[in-house]
Design a protein around this motif. Sequence first.
Motif, PDB file in Angstrom:
ATOM      1  N   LEU A 114       0.826  -1.205   0.000  1.00 31.43           N
ATOM      2  CA  LEU A 114       0.000   0.000   0.000  1.00 31.43           C
ATOM      3  C   LEU A 114       0.861   1.257   0.000  1.00 31.43           C
ATOM      4  O   LEU A 114       0.555   2.234  -0.701  1.00 31.43           O
ATOM      5  N   CYS A 115       1.938   1.251   0.756  1.00 32.33           N
ATOM      6  CA  CYS A 115       2.839   2.412   0.796  1.00 32.33           C
ATOM      7  C   CYS A 115       3.417   2.694  -0.578  1.00 32.33           C
ATOM      8  O   CYS A 115       3.517   3.855  -0.998  1.00 32.33           O
ATOM      9  N   ARG A 116       3.792   1.643  -1.297  1.00 34.45           N
ATOM     10  CA  ARG A 116       4.334   1.850  -2.643  1.00 34.45           C
ATOM     11  C   ARG A 116       3.270   2.396  -3.587  1.00 34.45           C
ATOM     12  O   ARG A 116       3.546   3.272  -4.411  1.00 34.45           O
ATOM     13  N   VAL A 117       2.055   1.884  -3.468  1.00 35.54           N
ATOM     14  CA  VAL A 117       0.959   2.366  -4.320  1.00 35.54           C
ATOM     15  C   VAL A 117       0.695   3.855  -4.075  1.00 35.54           C
ATOM     16  O   VAL A 117       0.571   4.639  -5.018  1.00 35.54           O
ATOM     17  N   ILE A 118       0.613   4.248  -2.801  1.00 35.35           N
ATOM     18  CA  ILE A 118       0.341   5.658  -2.484  1.00 35.35           C
ATOM     19  C   ILE A 118       1.486   6.537  -2.951  1.00 35.35           C
ATOM     20  O   ILE A 118       1.267   7.602  -3.556  1.00 35.35           O
ATOM     21  N   ALA A 119       2.732   6.120  -2.698  1.00 38.82           N
ATOM     22  CA  ALA A 119       3.883   6.931  -3.087  1.00 38.82           C
ATOM     23  C   ALA A 119       3.955   7.103  -4.600  1.00 38.82           C
ATOM     24  O   ALA A 119       4.203   8.214  -5.098  1.00 38.82           O
ATOM     25  N   LEU A 120       3.744   6.034  -5.343  1.00 41.07           N
ATOM     26  CA  LEU A 120       3.765   6.127  -6.806  1.00 41.07           C
ATOM     27  C   LEU A 120       2.650   7.024  -7.315  1.00 41.07           C
ATOM     28  O   LEU A 120       2.843   7.806  -8.252  1.00 41.07           O
ATOM     29  N   THR A 121       1.474   6.916  -6.702  1.00 36.10           N
ATOM     30  CA  THR A 121       0.344   7.756  -7.106  1.00 36.10           C
ATOM     31  C   THR A 121       0.647   9.229  -6.880  1.00 36.10           C
ATOM     32  O   THR A 121       0.368  10.081  -7.732  1.00 36.10           O
ATOM     33  N   GLU A 122       1.233   9.548  -5.740  1.00 35.10           N
ATOM     34  CA  GLU A 122       1.550  10.940  -5.434  1.00 35.10           C
ATOM     35  C   GLU A 122       2.657  11.468  -6.348  1.00 35.10           C
ATOM     36  O   GLU A 122       2.600  12.624  -6.789  1.00 35.10           O
ATOM     37  N   ARG A 123       3.650  10.655  -6.642  1.00 36.59           N
ATOM     38  CA  ARG A 123       4.696  11.087  -7.563  1.00 36.59           C
ATOM     39  C   ARG A 123       4.126  11.299  -8.962  1.00 36.59           C
ATOM     40  O   ARG A 123       4.510  12.240  -9.666  1.00 36.59           O
ATOM     41  N   GLU A 163       7.366   6.521   1.568  1.00 37.32           N
ATOM     42  CA  GLU A 163       8.710   6.109   1.173  1.00 37.32           C
ATOM     43  C   GLU A 163       9.626   6.049   2.398  1.00 37.32           C
ATOM     44  O   GLU A 163      10.515   5.194   2.478  1.00 37.32           O
ATOM     45  N   GLY A 164       9.396   6.957   3.343  1.00 39.86           N
ATOM     46  CA  GLY A 164      10.180   6.935   4.578  1.00 39.86           C
ATOM     47  C   GLY A 164       9.940   5.676   5.372  1.00 39.86           C
ATOM     48  O   GLY A 164      10.891   5.080   5.917  1.00 39.86           O
ATOM     49  N   TRP A 165       8.688   5.240   5.471  1.00 36.19           N
ATOM     50  CA  TRP A 165       8.370   4.003   6.199  1.00 36.19           C
ATOM     51  C   TRP A 165       9.049   2.819   5.527  1.00 36.19           C
ATOM     52  O   TRP A 165       9.637   1.952   6.203  1.00 36.19           O
ATOM     53  N   GLY A 170      13.505  -1.255   5.852  1.00 36.07           N
ATOM     54  CA  GLY A 170      14.314  -2.058   4.940  1.00 36.07           C
ATOM     55  C   GLY A 170      13.533  -2.679   3.803  1.00 36.07           C
ATOM     56  O   GLY A 170      13.913  -3.750   3.291  1.00 36.07           O
ATOM     57  N   LYS A 171      12.447  -2.023   3.383  1.00 35.66           N
ATOM     58  CA  LYS A 171      11.623  -2.553   2.305  1.00 35.66           C
ATOM     59  C   LYS A 171      12.138  -2.057   0.952  1.00 35.66           C
ATOM     60  O   LYS A 171      12.776  -1.017   0.857  1.00 35.66           O
ATOM     61  N   ARG A 172      11.827  -2.800  -0.072  1.00 31.61           N
ATOM     62  CA  ARG A 172      12.323  -2.470  -1.407  1.00 31.61           C
ATOM     63  C   ARG A 172      11.592  -1.278  -2.019  1.00 31.61           C
ATOM     64  O   ARG A 172      10.477  -0.930  -1.629  1.00 31.61           O
TER      65      ARG A 172
END
Length: 217
Positions: A114-123, A163-165, A170-172
């Motif tokens: 979910l964090c990757r999805v939100i970060a990519l969406t915001e970028r 992205e900070g989380w 240590g997540k990709r």
Amino acid sequence: MIGWFRERYLDLLGSIYIYNEHRGYTALDRVLEAVKVRSPDDVALIGAIERHRADERKHYMMFRRWFELRGTMPLMVDRTCGHIDRFVEIMFRRGIDALDTQAVVAREDLFERLCRVIALTERRGHKQVEVLLKHPLVRHDRALMTIFRVIERDEPSHWAPYEGWLARHGKREPRWWERAIDTFIHGELLLLKLPVLFIAPVRRRTQWADAGELVSA
């Protein structure tokens, strides 16, 4: 004819944005509630999500005011025009409304996704705003330019907490196929859905999306 084309484009653009801003802050309400249950002591993450949510609400209200000044309601677009809607559907195989946010946040692997999805969406949103600020039809509307400048300023703080989380735990980073999905969703909107909406008869909303919500302006 040129005037009609410009007004139709801006009408659709504003309608898609106000839908996405409303979808953004209401979805973040659920994420925030779940994060408070999962990590009640992570005040930095909770505070960052709260600020993100507040910005999305602020952007929604700016677009609402833009429509009010035009004397009209947004066009009735739906989840098919929502970037986060489509991303969640593809990545979690169910829509936002059907997603068990508590269960997603409770599982580290799903929260990571979910964090990757939100970060990519915001970028993606930031990149699109940079394009729109140079668009001749958008530059014609001073009020809309002001809104997009505010969004451009706010966006970097929106992907930072997620992205900070990921980095702290240590997540990709997103892989090529996740970036490809993001690109596909954006292209689908620009090349397929927007042209169809441009020529199709689309009804206007009869009430604001936030009607009845107990939220501050």
